[in-house]
Design a protein around this motif. Structure first.
Motif, PDB file in Angstrom:
ATOM      1  N   TYR A  62       0.748  11.899   7.497  1.00 12.48           N
ATOM      2  CA  TYR A  62       0.488  12.190   5.868  1.00 12.48           C
ATOM      3  C   TYR A  62       0.618  13.735   5.970  1.00 12.48           C
ATOM      4  N   GLN A  63       1.364  14.826   6.457  1.00  9.90           N
ATOM      5  CA  GLN A  63       1.812  16.515   6.351  1.00  9.90           C
ATOM      6  C   GLN A  63       3.431  15.895   5.809  1.00  9.90           C
ATOM      7  N   PHE A  64       4.077  15.117   6.816  1.00 13.08           N
ATOM      8  CA  PHE A  64       5.303  14.646   6.212  1.00 13.08           C
ATOM      9  C   PHE A  64       5.447  13.958   4.735  1.00 13.08           C
ATOM     10  N   VAL A  65       4.799  12.783   4.898  1.00 15.30           N
ATOM     11  CA  VAL A  65       4.356  12.562   3.236  1.00 15.30           C
ATOM     12  C   VAL A  65       4.267  13.477   2.176  1.00 15.30           C
ATOM     13  N   GLN A  79       0.900  -1.239  -0.101  1.00 14.22           N
ATOM     14  CA  GLN A  79       0.440  -0.108   0.433  1.00 14.22           C
ATOM     15  C   GLN A  79       0.600   1.616  -0.470  1.00 14.22           C
ATOM     16  N   PHE A  80       2.327   1.092   0.456  1.00 13.60           N
ATOM     17  CA  PHE A  80       2.599   2.457   0.389  1.00 13.60           C
ATOM     18  C   PHE A  80       3.212   3.174  -0.486  1.00 13.60           C
ATOM     19  N   PRO A  81       4.049   2.386  -1.796  1.00 10.67           N
ATOM     20  CA  PRO A  81       3.992   3.445  -3.138  1.00 10.67           C
ATOM     21  C   PRO A  81       1.968   4.098  -3.014  1.00 10.67           C
ATOM     22  N   SER A  82       1.239   3.589  -2.872  1.00 11.98           N
ATOM     23  CA  SER A  82       0.664   4.553  -3.484  1.00 11.98           C
ATOM     24  C   SER A  82      -0.420   6.087  -2.329  1.00 11.98           C
ATOM     25  N   ILE A  83       0.271   5.818  -1.178  1.00  5.27           N
ATOM     26  CA  ILE A  83      -0.046   7.041  -0.251  1.00  5.27           C
ATOM     27  C   ILE A  83       0.980   8.339  -1.253  1.00  5.27           C
ATOM     28  N   ALA A  84       1.937   8.670  -0.984  1.00  2.08           N
ATOM     29  CA  ALA A  84       2.360   9.867  -1.238  1.00  2.08           C
ATOM     30  C   ALA A  84       1.392  10.487  -2.502  1.00  2.08           C
ATOM     31  N   PRO A  85       1.401  10.178  -3.595  1.00  2.29           N
ATOM     32  CA  PRO A  85       0.270  11.149  -3.739  1.00  2.29           C
ATOM     33  C   PRO A  85      -1.379  11.567  -3.834  1.00  2.29           C
ATOM     34  N   LYS A  86      -1.509  10.845  -3.042  1.00  3.21           N
ATOM     35  CA  LYS A  86      -2.840  11.165  -2.086  1.00  3.21           C
ATOM     36  C   LYS A  86      -2.616  11.144  -0.382  1.00  3.21           C
ATOM     37  N   ALA A  87      -1.748  11.375   0.029  1.00  5.52           N
ATOM     38  CA  ALA A  87      -1.394  11.880   1.585  1.00  5.52           C
ATOM     39  C   ALA A  87      -1.981  13.176   1.385  1.00  5.52           C
ATOM     40  N   TYR A  88      -2.361  14.210   1.075  1.00  2.40           N
ATOM     41  CA  TYR A  88      -2.235  15.368   1.222  1.00  2.40           C
ATOM     42  C   TYR A  88      -3.106  15.941   1.217  1.00  2.40           C
ATOM     43  N   ARG A  89      -4.430  14.566   0.304  1.00  8.77           N
ATOM     44  CA  ARG A  89      -5.380  15.003   0.431  1.00  8.77           C
ATOM     45  C   ARG A  89      -6.284  14.032   1.580  1.00  8.77           C
ATOM     46  N   TRP A  90      -5.323  13.455   2.549  1.00  8.90           N
ATOM     47  CA  TRP A  90      -5.983  12.635   3.664  1.00  8.90           C
ATOM     48  C   TRP A  90      -5.853  13.341   4.898  1.00  8.90           C
ATOM     49  N   VAL A  91      -4.373  14.629   5.057  1.00 11.42           N
ATOM     50  CA  VAL A  91      -4.534  15.409   6.016  1.00 11.42           C
ATOM     51  C   VAL A  91      -5.373  16.320   6.743  1.00 11.42           C
ATOM     52  N   PRO A  92      -6.753  16.528   5.728  1.00 13.69           N
ATOM     53  CA  PRO A  92      -7.234  17.109   6.212  1.00 13.69           C
ATOM     54  C   PRO A  92      -9.123  16.188   6.703  1.00 13.69           C
ATOM     55  N   GLU A  93      -8.813  14.698   6.100  1.00 10.21           N
ATOM     56  CA  GLU A  93      -9.828  14.412   6.490  1.00 10.21           C
ATOM     57  C   GLU A  93      -9.141  13.862   8.038  1.00 10.21           C
ATOM     58  N   MET A  94      -7.875  13.420   8.402  1.00  2.00           N
ATOM     59  CA  MET A  94      -7.717  13.469   9.665  1.00  2.00           C
ATOM     60  C   MET A  94      -7.664  13.785  10.710  1.00  2.00           C
ATOM     61  N   ILE A  95      -7.764  15.432  10.428  1.00  2.00           N
ATOM     62  CA  ILE A  95      -7.775  16.107  11.376  1.00  2.00           C
ATOM     63  C   ILE A  95      -9.510  16.493  11.902  1.00  2.00           C
TER      64      ILE A  95
END
Length: 111
Positions: free
Chosen positions: A108-111, A69-85
């Protein structure tokens, strides 16, 4: 073009569908974030190979899935930041500590 829309009533109560979505995302994206954070820490501590060996000896079926799963996380991690909030706020509203998912937003912000 005709698009079919499947609608499912979750319950009669307002916000239940949103609560289910938040909890579902917390499990899926939260689990990926936790693994990612721990694997980054292990790498920085110089024990990533030892950790992977340990995990493979006890949770091999899970290790392969998570690492894939890790390779697919980087391109979408920025979208997950507000979702985690938002998940963090949901947990707080439920009387659970919001800190875990605030931390997931950080990773996810770090990624």
């Amino acid at each position: 073009m005709l698009v079919e829309l499947n609608v499912r009533v979750v319950s009669e109560r307002i916000a239940d569908a949103s609560a289910v979505k938040m909890c579902y995302s917390a499990i899926n994206k939260g689990t990926q974030g936790l693994w990612l954070e721990v694997m980054i820490a292990a790498k920085r501590l110089g024990v990533d190979e030892l950790l992977e060996q340990q995990l493979r000896s006890s949770r091999s079926e899970l290790v392969d899935f998570i690492l894939s799963q890790f390779p697919s996380i980087a391109p979408k991690a920025y979208r997950w930041v507000p979702e985690m909030i938002e998940i963090s706020k949901t947990m707080g509203d439920a009387g659970i500590t919001p800190k875990l998912f605030a931390g997931e937003a950080d990773i996810y912000q770090f990624v």
